[in-house]
Design a protein around this motif. Structure first.
Motif, PDB file in Angstrom:
ATOM      1  N   LEU A 158       0.677  -1.002  -0.043  1.00 38.98           N
ATOM      2  CA  LEU A 158      -0.372   0.171   0.358  1.00 38.98           C
ATOM      3  C   LEU A 158       0.480   1.022   0.026  1.00 38.98           C
ATOM      4  O   LEU A 158      -0.265   2.815  -0.760  1.00 38.98           O
ATOM      5  N   GLU A 159       1.915   0.840   0.790  1.00 43.42           N
ATOM      6  CA  GLU A 159       2.268   2.240   1.077  1.00 43.42           C
ATOM      7  C   GLU A 159       3.272   2.992  -0.901  1.00 43.42           C
ATOM      8  O   GLU A 159       3.217   3.659  -1.132  1.00 43.42           O
ATOM      9  N   TRP A 173     -10.550   5.821  -4.883  1.00 47.52           N
ATOM     10  CA  TRP A 173     -11.307   5.912  -4.097  1.00 47.52           C
ATOM     11  C   TRP A 173     -12.044   4.135  -3.351  1.00 47.52           C
ATOM     12  O   TRP A 173     -11.737   3.959  -2.012  1.00 47.52           O
ATOM     13  N   ASP A 174     -12.540   4.285  -4.354  1.00 51.70           N
ATOM     14  CA  ASP A 174     -13.799   2.301  -3.688  1.00 51.70           C
ATOM     15  C   ASP A 174     -12.566   1.835  -3.458  1.00 51.70           C
ATOM     16  O   ASP A 174     -12.211   0.668  -2.341  1.00 51.70           O
ATOM     17  N   VAL A 175     -10.981   2.134  -4.396  1.00 52.19           N
ATOM     18  CA  VAL A 175      -9.968   0.673  -4.279  1.00 52.19           C
ATOM     19  C   VAL A 175      -9.613   1.382  -2.670  1.00 52.19           C
ATOM     20  O   VAL A 175      -9.072   0.190  -1.863  1.00 52.19           O
ATOM     21  N   ARG A 176      -9.157   2.473  -2.702  1.00 52.18           N
ATOM     22  CA  ARG A 176      -8.967   2.581  -1.421  1.00 52.18           C
ATOM     23  C   ARG A 176      -9.891   1.631   0.362  1.00 52.18           C
ATOM     24  O   ARG A 176      -8.470   1.863   1.096  1.00 52.18           O
ATOM     25  N   ASN A 206       3.319  -2.879   5.570  1.00 51.94           N
ATOM     26  CA  ASN A 206       3.200  -4.220   5.595  1.00 51.94           C
ATOM     27  C   ASN A 206       1.671  -4.813   5.363  1.00 51.94           C
ATOM     28  O   ASN A 206       1.383  -4.704   5.740  1.00 51.94           O
ATOM     29  N   ILE A 207       0.905  -3.764   4.277  1.00 58.31           N
ATOM     30  CA  ILE A 207      -0.043  -3.923   3.936  1.00 58.31           C
ATOM     31  C   ILE A 207       0.006  -4.232   1.780  1.00 58.31           C
ATOM     32  O   ILE A 207       0.580  -3.523   1.960  1.00 58.31           O
ATOM     33  N   LEU A 208      -0.097  -5.923   1.821  1.00 54.51           N
ATOM     34  CA  LEU A 208       0.635  -5.539   0.256  1.00 54.51           C
ATOM     35  C   LEU A 208      -0.740  -6.501  -0.380  1.00 54.51           C
ATOM     36  O   LEU A 208      -2.291  -6.909   0.030  1.00 54.51           O
ATOM     37  N   ILE A 266      -3.935   6.208  11.965  1.00 54.08           N
ATOM     38  CA  ILE A 266      -2.265   6.669  10.836  1.00 54.08           C
ATOM     39  C   ILE A 266      -3.011   6.362   9.582  1.00 54.08           C
ATOM     40  O   ILE A 266      -2.439   7.155   9.239  1.00 54.08           O
ATOM     41  N   VAL A 267      -2.220   4.826   8.991  1.00 51.75           N
ATOM     42  CA  VAL A 267      -3.094   4.371   8.018  1.00 51.75           C
ATOM     43  C   VAL A 267      -4.169   4.866   7.097  1.00 51.75           C
ATOM     44  O   VAL A 267      -4.368   5.166   5.942  1.00 51.75           O
TER      45      VAL A 267
END
Length: 363
Positions: A158-159, A173-176, A206-208, A266-267
């Protein structure tokens, strides 16, 4: 990495799983009693706890060949554990030669994380299975060469998706929202186990994301079992990423399940703004995202001034505001005032459903 798009219509995959009985996972960092009690317990209806004797043991030579001798263009990233490479495993079968694309994480002996974290990751992912946790395929332990082999996640972290330089290629936005829901479900599963598990280093890197942008948590080297019955927290040395860490953990070393909730908030702010939690290249007053953004989150008009400009004109204003309010709840100073991840999942799913394609109001 990834594909440029505006508003793809991506279905949210089912996260239901079945609890399977079997031997308890060999996680030395959690008591056997806790795992036995948790083995047949569903957490938010997701995932399962199973022993996984199927983890493959790879030789160092196999992984060296798979990554083409750690070729530079195969490098996916680097962290405290070491470098991660894209690799191809070749296997002969009766039907012919097969290929499996994997991600190989090699331990850097001089890195911030070491043998303990390597073993913890094997124990952890060898005993748990969930749609929103990355799948560990095997490992290598050959002399001083330690490595972990995972399923390959096509869209990276995600980073990288949020902070890459191109403004024409970004997450809609829908994907987020889909990613936020998936990551929340992963944390809710960990927190819902009989002996709660605290991720301790939850952050956007740490989000793949797989090919359909399904979120899966990765890097479990710092996970900790939650407090035993009758206690509210675990006392431990601070390890993690400062910008995402809850204040009670940074200041006192006290780690709560709710400390993960703070990191999740925070994410959410990063998802809203498209800005890093901390960036020394921003002006000092804006370097820490939470400190700068928090006073602006309660006003819809002020919120629109800090949201990711790439989203404007193509998102649901009300759902953006709802996410901002949820983020505020998550980053409460007092851990007990933060919502549980189960509640957060329900709120996110409600927001996602209300802002589905066809119901969007333009910003």
């Amino acid at each position: 990495m990834g594909v440029c798009y505006g508003k793809p219509h991506l279905p949210t995959p089912s996260s239901k799983g079945n609890v399977k009985s079997g031997q308890k996972p060999s996680a030395s960092w959690c008591s056997a009693a806790s795992h036995n009690a948790a083995r047949d317990k569903k957490a938010s209806g997701d995932g399962k706890i199973v022993a996984d004797p199927s983890l493959a043991l790879f030789s160092f030579a196999e992984l060296k060949e798979a990554t083409k001798n750690w070729r530079a263009d195969a490098l996916l990233g680097e962290g405290g554990f070491g470098r991660v490479y894209k690799g191809t495993l070749h296997k002969k079968q009766q039907s012919g030669r097969t290929e499996t694309i994997v991600a190989v994480k090699f331990l850097n002996p001089a890195g911030a994380q070491g043998y303990t974290e390597w073993g913890r990751e094997i124990d952890f992912l060898g005993g748990l299975s969930h749609p929103n946790l990355t799948k560990l395929l095997g490992y290598c332990r050959e002399d001083a060469n330690l490595a972990l082999v995972y399923e390959f996640m096509q869209m990276g972290s995600l980073e990288k998706q949020l902070f890459r330089k191109s403004s024409n290629c970004h997450l809609g936005w829908d994907v987020r929202l889909k990613i936020a829901v998936g990551a929340a479900k992963g944390l809710a599963f960990l927190h819902g186990l009989e002996r709660q598990i605290i991720f301790r280093d939850f952050k956007s890197s740490n989000i793949l994301l797989d090919g359909s942008y399904m979120a899966k948590l990765t890097d479990f080297g710092l996970v900790r079992c939650g407090p035993p019955e009758g206690l509210s927290h675990v006392s431990t040395q601070f390890m993690g990423t400062f910008a995402y860490a809850a204040p009670e953990y940074r200041k006192t070393g006290r780690l709560y399940v709710e400390s993960d909730v703070y990191s999740f908030g925070i994410v959410l702010l990063e998802i809203l703004t498209g800005l890093r939690a901390w960036d020394p290249n921003r002006p000092p007053s804006k370097a820490t995202l939470l400190k700068w953004a928090k006073p602006l989150l309660s006003s819809q008009n002020e919120l629109l001034t800090i949201m990711d400009s790439r989203l404007k004109g193509n998102c649901d204003v009300y759902s953006v505001f709802q996410i901002a309010q949820l983020a505020l709840k998550c980053v409460q100073e007092t851990p007990q005032f933060r919502p549980s991840m189960t509640i957060i999942v329900k709120e996110l799913e409600s927001i996602e459903a209300a802002s589905a394609p066809g119901m969007l109001q333009k910003a």
